[in-house]
Design an enzyme around this catalytic site. Sequence first.
Site, PDB file in Angstrom:
ATOM      1  N   ARG A  48      89.914 -75.461  58.351  1.00 32.95           N
ATOM      2  CA  ARG A  48      90.830 -75.600  59.492  1.00 32.95           C
ATOM      3  C   ARG A  48      90.729 -77.046  59.964  1.00 32.95           C
ATOM      4  O   ARG A  48      89.706 -77.483  60.482  1.00 32.95           O
ATOM      5  CB  ARG A  48      90.407 -74.639  60.602  1.00 32.95           C
ATOM      6  CG  ARG A  48      91.305 -74.620  61.832  1.00 32.95           C
ATOM      7  CD  ARG A  48      90.833 -73.498  62.767  1.00 32.95           C
ATOM      8  NE  ARG A  48      91.756 -73.247  63.861  1.00 32.95           N
ATOM      9  CZ  ARG A  48      91.596 -73.754  65.088  1.00 32.95           C
ATOM     10  NH1 ARG A  48      90.577 -74.538  65.373  1.00 32.95           N
ATOM     11  NH2 ARG A  48      92.470 -73.471  66.034  1.00 32.95           N
ATOM     12  N   SER A 121      96.688 -64.482  62.646  1.00 31.91           N
ATOM     13  CA  SER A 121      96.014 -64.344  63.946  1.00 31.91           C
ATOM     14  C   SER A 121      96.828 -63.421  64.837  1.00 31.91           C
ATOM     15  O   SER A 121      98.058 -63.537  64.884  1.00 31.91           O
ATOM     16  CB  SER A 121      95.932 -65.691  64.671  1.00 31.91           C
ATOM     17  OG  SER A 121      95.238 -66.619  63.912  1.00 31.91           O
ATOM     18  N   LYS A 150      89.286 -72.650  71.115  1.00 35.36           N
ATOM     19  CA  LYS A 150      90.702 -72.440  71.434  1.00 35.36           C
ATOM     20  C   LYS A 150      90.804 -72.295  72.947  1.00 35.36           C
ATOM     21  O   LYS A 150      91.011 -71.189  73.468  1.00 35.36           O
ATOM     22  CB  LYS A 150      91.230 -71.174  70.735  1.00 35.36           C
ATOM     23  CG  LYS A 150      92.002 -71.457  69.460  1.00 35.36           C
ATOM     24  CD  LYS A 150      92.816 -70.245  69.029  1.00 35.36           C
ATOM     25  CE  LYS A 150      93.741 -70.588  67.870  1.00 35.36           C
ATOM     26  NZ  LYS A 150      94.481 -69.414  67.392  1.00 35.36           N
TER      27      LYS A 150
END
Length: 357
Positions: A48, A121, A150
């Site tokens: 990521r 997600s 996040k």
Amino acid sequence: MPTLDQRLKRLSLARLYAIVDTGYVEPARVSHVTQQLVLGGVDLIQLRAKKLPLAAISELGEKMRAIIPSAGSNAGPLFILNDHPKLVPEVGADGIHVGQDDLSVAVARQQAGAGALVGKSTHSLEQAIAAEKEGADYIGVGPIYATPTKPDYVPVGPALIDQVRTAVRVPQFCIGGINEKTLPEIVTVGARRVVIVSALLQSSDIPAYCRWVREQLETSPTFLKMGFWETLFGPFFRDDQIIRRVREKLSKYPQLNAESFATTYFPEEKQAIAKKLWEITKEHSVADITGLRPEDEFVADLKMDDLDSLSTVEILTHIERDFEVDITDERAVRIRTFGDLVDEIYRLKRNGIVRDR
Ligand code: 3NM
């Protein structure tokens, strides 16, 4: 290169999913961290890199691919890229992960190639159900807790875990704020698969942290549910090693009866089903393996690896003494664990497809 079927099989066995997030890991350390995660035995590794240009992601992806063994024969972890499906064939990744605001599952699959896994997600029960309908091979469910990784997302809380388990059949990975404080809590409410980012990447001993997580997942009450098939069929295997493993595992748990098992591990609406299935399990578990009866042969020939290819229909046929089923118009669902089975029978009963005898 592994086929889609081999990848799905590897995915079905997965428990611990790690993400190499360049927000935490400098590009120069990516190879080292990847090696540590492989050593720790994680089941999936995602790259990521939200802020890096495509060329840099591709380069890092190739470095990681060279370190991560192939997932073909269940040997290595699955290697997943975040966000850029077109890079999947180029890098040789096993799949792609997309968010709610990214490409659809179908477009991601088309760009990543037919053999690639697609994960999505989700942040609510509705999104989880929609992602499965859309064809995702697995989903993330979160953020369970607030997380610096996040920061803009509102936590969904652990209560969503059991709701999603009941509604969705594809593998579900709990994500967001999972660490040594929160993992034990989510395991007790039914989490069986987790994604851990910051806690794992910031650990001073990544392989040891991975082992700890695995132990939490495997020695929890939930794992007792996961060990259903071993419990049910284990005593009939002729393989001494498997029998020993089953016995060792079961000896770790407190003695439970059907009632306490059901009330300890299942929400109220599923307790009657859990109780009945526990009784069936117990009955089979006490059978004497040295004295197999002719009618036990159907299980004696099963191999461990075959168990997760049993469908609900086949399972209910084995236990038809207790359940009546009219399942002609239902999709055959693959069941591996006790929890899966309880969830599935609960769903089928609600839809009037299964009845008690
Ligand atoms: N996705 P940590 S939560 C990358 O809810 C990501 O979809 C989430 O990181 C989601 O383990 C999350 O450090 C961050 O909390 C997880």
